[in-house]
Scaffold this motif. Sequence first.
Motif, PDB file in Angstrom:
ATOM      1  N   ASN A  34      -1.152 -12.596  25.870  1.00 54.35           N
ATOM      2  CA  ASN A  34      -2.366 -11.809  25.503  1.00 54.35           C
ATOM      3  C   ASN A  34      -2.150 -10.246  24.440  1.00 54.35           C
ATOM      4  O   ASN A  34      -1.054 -10.124  25.245  1.00 54.35           O
ATOM      5  N   SER A  36      -3.756  -8.342  26.410  1.00 52.30           N
ATOM      6  CA  SER A  36      -3.393  -7.501  26.966  1.00 52.30           C
ATOM      7  C   SER A  36      -2.041  -6.768  27.512  1.00 52.30           C
ATOM      8  O   SER A  36      -1.506  -5.875  28.077  1.00 52.30           O
ATOM      9  N   LEU A  37      -1.789  -8.213  28.636  1.00 48.77           N
ATOM     10  CA  LEU A  37      -0.284  -8.626  28.697  1.00 48.77           C
ATOM     11  C   LEU A  37       1.185  -7.776  28.127  1.00 48.77           C
ATOM     12  O   LEU A  37       2.006  -7.355  28.534  1.00 48.77           O
ATOM     13  N   LEU A  39       0.526  -5.721  26.176  1.00 48.19           N
ATOM     14  CA  LEU A  39      -0.008  -4.140  26.245  1.00 48.19           C
ATOM     15  C   LEU A  39       0.872  -3.485  27.535  1.00 48.19           C
ATOM     16  O   LEU A  39       1.486  -2.152  27.368  1.00 48.19           O
ATOM     17  N   LYS A  40       0.883  -4.010  28.511  1.00 47.32           N
ATOM     18  CA  LYS A  40       0.782  -3.835  29.759  1.00 47.32           C
ATOM     19  C   LYS A  40       2.744  -3.811  29.768  1.00 47.32           C
ATOM     20  O   LYS A  40       3.218  -2.833  30.415  1.00 47.32           O
ATOM     21  N   SER A 223      -6.438 -18.104  33.659  1.00 47.38           N
ATOM     22  CA  SER A 223      -7.373 -16.976  34.027  1.00 47.38           C
ATOM     23  C   SER A 223      -7.564 -17.262  35.934  1.00 47.38           C
ATOM     24  O   SER A 223      -9.048 -17.196  35.881  1.00 47.38           O
ATOM     25  N   LEU A 300     -12.067  -6.158  25.163  1.00 48.91           N
ATOM     26  CA  LEU A 300     -11.556  -6.019  25.815  1.00 48.91           C
ATOM     27  C   LEU A 300     -10.133  -5.954  25.289  1.00 48.91           C
ATOM     28  O   LEU A 300      -9.065  -5.518  24.919  1.00 48.91           O
ATOM     29  N   PHE A 301      -9.779  -7.433  24.632  1.00 45.87           N
ATOM     30  CA  PHE A 301      -8.867  -7.743  23.605  1.00 45.87           C
ATOM     31  C   PHE A 301      -8.319  -6.723  22.010  1.00 45.87           C
ATOM     32  O   PHE A 301      -7.694  -6.507  22.665  1.00 45.87           O
ATOM     33  N   ASP A 304      -7.322  -2.975  24.019  1.00 44.99           N
ATOM     34  CA  ASP A 304      -6.117  -3.651  24.107  1.00 44.99           C
ATOM     35  C   ASP A 304      -5.309  -3.157  22.684  1.00 44.99           C
ATOM     36  O   ASP A 304      -4.012  -2.670  21.954  1.00 44.99           O
ATOM     37  N   SER A 305      -5.923  -4.343  21.898  1.00 42.85           N
ATOM     38  CA  SER A 305      -5.252  -4.196  19.813  1.00 42.85           C
ATOM     39  C   SER A 305      -5.043  -2.597  19.617  1.00 42.85           C
ATOM     40  O   SER A 305      -4.086  -2.315  18.971  1.00 42.85           O
ATOM     41  N   LYS A 307      -4.898   0.047  21.488  1.00 42.17           N
ATOM     42  CA  LYS A 307      -4.187   0.710  21.674  1.00 42.17           C
ATOM     43  C   LYS A 307      -2.623   0.621  21.190  1.00 42.17           C
ATOM     44  O   LYS A 307      -2.097   1.295  21.481  1.00 42.17           O
TER      45      LYS A 307
END
Length: 314
Positions: A34, A36-37, A39-40, A223, A300-301, A304-305, A307
């Motif tokens: 996803n 967030s993952l 991006l991390k 999750s 939240l997604f 992060d998208s 970012k």
Amino acid sequence: MNQLEQLKSLTTVVADTGNFLQLAQFAPRDATTNPSLILKAVQSPDYAPLLKDTVAAHSAKPLDEIVDQVLVRFGLEILKVVPGRVSTEVDARLSFDKAGTVARARRIMALYEAAGVGRERVLIKIASTWEGIQAAAELEREGIHCNLTLLFSFCQAVACGEAGIQLISPFVGRIYDWYKKSAGAAWDEAAQSGANDPGVKSVTQIYNYYKKHGIKTEVMGASFRNVGQIQALAGCDLLTISPDLLSQLQALDAALPRALDAAAAAQADIAHVSFDEAGFRFALNQDAMATEKLAEGIRLFAIDSAKLDQMIAS
């Protein structure tokens, strides 16, 4: 035999990570990502060259196309490690845009196909809004299979089943989070664990409903906050699990009994229900947890998208 191996005999185990270098040790069949993952992952030195090379190779293209190239590049690397499917997510900012979602999904799939990957190995992840479900229904008719994510309520699951979606991802941990926060000091962790966990109960209801009514959509619990939630869903079609929790399961040797059973569900007395758009929106509205968690998840997604956009643009 450790509990991860026992779980694999009952359920298809999926790794929930963008960290493809970490995947081999758990030997999952599929993997999910996803925003967030991803991006991390790209903030790690291990993956910085991959990001840099992909951006450099496509620098003349619009930003949204470069982002899709990066997402697909991660997916291609993951598919070198897992024998099954990878889930790649459409930009969460398109969650209420059916046409935009369809167009973006087609482009992602075209990138995979250009790299020699068949449609059977890719799931397009889309938020379980009404618009997202209708977009996925259109894509499924074209042979582009979808994973409907950010799913918190029974009405979302029913609508996905009716739309002929390949797979849904009910979010066990985020449901648990909401009920725990809502209860405050009155929360009793022991009483609300295992089969009584609100997230586990939600997935169990969906699974039993699908099996009772012969709905082909795959159920993939997602999750997770602890191994107890995973143990209580052993037997679900699929479970997507973070590397930390996969490690914990690998370290446990106690017997793992089947918790969900399709044959038992088929014999249960469960009424069939259906939702049109108005009925879906009202049922979702009546579920405060699902309404709040769906909105929060999209926000939240989307953050992060944005970012990831900024990282690529810079």
